[in-house]
Design a protein around this motif. Structure first.
Motif, mmCIF file in Angstrom:
data_model
loop_
_atom_site.group_PDB
_atom_site.id
_atom_site.type_symbol
_atom_site.label_atom_id
_atom_site.label_comp_id
_atom_site.label_asym_id
_atom_site.label_seq_id
_atom_site.Cartn_x
_atom_site.Cartn_y
_atom_site.Cartn_z
ATOM 1 N N THR A 4 0.838 -1.200 0.000
ATOM 2 C CA THR A 4 0.000 0.000 0.000
ATOM 3 C C THR A 4 0.871 1.246 0.000
ATOM 4 O O THR A 4 1.811 1.353 0.782
ATOM 5 C CB THR A 4 -0.910 0.028 1.246
ATOM 6 N N LEU A 30 -1.841 -1.156 -4.178
ATOM 7 C CA LEU A 30 -2.986 -0.367 -3.730
ATOM 8 C C LEU A 30 -2.510 1.040 -3.376
ATOM 9 O O LEU A 30 -1.641 1.203 -2.517
ATOM 10 C CB LEU A 30 -3.640 -1.016 -2.505
ATOM 11 N N ARG A 32 -3.566 4.441 -1.718
ATOM 12 C CA ARG A 32 -4.542 5.058 -0.833
ATOM 13 C C ARG A 32 -4.512 6.563 -1.000
ATOM 14 O O ARG A 32 -3.474 7.156 -1.309
ATOM 15 C CB ARG A 32 -4.201 4.739 0.626
ATOM 16 N N VAL A 268 -8.900 -6.398 -0.364
ATOM 17 C CA VAL A 268 -8.868 -4.937 -0.383
ATOM 18 C C VAL A 268 -10.161 -4.452 0.263
ATOM 19 O O VAL A 268 -11.248 -4.654 -0.292
ATOM 20 C CB VAL A 268 -8.758 -4.390 -1.819
ATOM 21 N N TRP A 270 -12.246 -1.536 0.776
ATOM 22 C CA TRP A 270 -12.245 -0.292 0.016
ATOM 23 C C TRP A 270 -12.561 0.945 0.857
ATOM 24 O O TRP A 270 -13.414 0.917 1.739
ATOM 25 C CB TRP A 270 -13.262 -0.382 -1.119
ATOM 26 N N GLN A 271 -11.855 2.020 0.508
ATOM 27 C CA GLN A 271 -12.164 3.365 0.980
ATOM 28 C C GLN A 271 -12.270 4.268 -0.251
ATOM 29 O O GLN A 271 -11.586 4.035 -1.253
ATOM 30 C CB GLN A 271 -11.045 3.894 1.885
ATOM 31 N N ASP A 274 -9.476 5.071 -3.096
ATOM 32 C CA ASP A 274 -8.522 3.983 -3.308
ATOM 33 C C ASP A 274 -8.398 3.673 -4.793
ATOM 34 O O ASP A 274 -9.383 3.731 -5.549
ATOM 35 C CB ASP A 274 -8.980 2.716 -2.590
#
Length: 329
Positions: A4, A30, A32, A268, A270-271, A274
């Protein structure tokens, strides 16, 4: 844990940086707190004119219905919300499919669930029984697609044409077998392809396949799942497969594929904001069930050509007769 990059704008500043990060982290990354919050910002971030991070491609021949949110960006996760979509490499049942794929979270599931699952293809291969690995290397896979009014997608949508002769030509130049249903309301396409390919950057031989658990539409042989496809005979579903010699996969072989994936899955959660970037040649993705609303966008890019006639398929112990037309439909 997933690799991340918090606020990973450095990763998104250049294609060189992005590719280097993907290669370093086995094709799964990923980001963020990215600047991507909807389809428009996704296109702006990944397809900027000066240094595009992803060279976008169309969804021609894909087996699902996808709507373009903006040019080059599609909706994602449109399958029934109650299904676990098995892990797969996107469109790897076709001759031309994306080598890079990116998912953006526009809206996480408003009630619960909806995680994306990821798994490295090498981990799946390593957990398969030795006889299955040998068959994948020597036999390859025969993919069988059905596009029609009773399927998920019509052939007109799949190939962006209303002319049957266009589909016939598309199949002819690729060595695919083709059979129309009465009145040409639907078409079956069948083709045999190697299970492995040579990665264009690392030059390594990698397993790159769609889901081979036989449960993409839900539990096999049951009414639970994506109606009406889950309860259909396997070879009547919109997508099915056989070994490259035309023999059927056993139930134990399908289960072995599913178990090999499940043993190495990562999630994952999620937010909004992302951005998940995948090397589609070495990583698979899926989706867990969810409740409530959920909105995702996807960009497919950097197409890979599985069949390259000047090389005649991949050698070195692989199944190489990748241009031979299928005869089983």
């Amino acid at each position: 844990m997933l690799p991340t990059h918090i606020g990973g704008r450095d990763i998104l500043q250049s294609r060189k940086a992005l590719i280097a990060a993907l290669d370093k982290h086995n094709g799964i990354l990923l980001v963020r707190d990215s600047p991507v919050t909807d389809a428009s910002t996704m296109k702006e971030t990944l397809s900027n004119e000066e240094d595009p991070l992803i060279s976008s491609m169309s969804y021609t021949g894909g087996s699902n219905n996808r709507t373009a949110l903006v040019d080059g960006v599609l909706d994602a996760g449109t399958e029934p919300h109650y299904l676990h979509i098995p892990e797969h490499s996107e469109m790897a049942y076709l001759d031309r499919f994306p080598s890079l794929i990116s998912f953006a979270c526009v809206l996480p599931a408003t009630v619960s669930g909806g995680s994306t699952t990821v798994v490295e293809s090498a981990a799946v291969e390593g957990r398969l029984p030795a006889p299955m690995r040998a068959k994948l290397r020597t036999l390859g896979i025969e993919h069988v697609m059905y596009y029609g009014s009773e399927g998920v997608k019509t052939w007109q949508l799949a190939f962006s044409t209303s002319r049957p002769q266009d589909v016939e030509e598309y199949a002819r130049v690729r060595g695919w077998a083709l059979r129309w249903t009465p009145k040409k309301t639907g078409v079956y396409l069948s083709y045999r392809r190697a299970s492995f390919l040579q990665h264009p950057r690392t030059r390594g031989i990698v397993l790159s396949q769609t889901d081979l658990s036989g449960s993409f539409y839900g539990p096999r042989g049951q009414h639970r799942g994506w109606a009406p496809f889950a309860s259909m005979e396997f070879h009547r579903q919109p997508y099915s497969f056989r070994w490259g010699d035309g023999s059927e996969w056993t139930e134990e072989e399908k289960d072995s594929w599913g178990r090999a994936k499940e043993a190495s899955l990562r999630r994952v959660e999620w937010q909004k904001g992302d951005l998940l970037l995948l090397d589609n040649l070495v990583a698979m993705h899926g989706r867990l069930p969810f409740e409530g609303d959920r909105k995702m966008a996807v960009m497919l890019g950097d197409p890979y050509e599985r069949v390259q006639p000047d090389r005649g398929g991949w050698r070195g112990g692989m199944w190489v007769d990748s241009l031979k037309p299928s005869t089983v439909l």
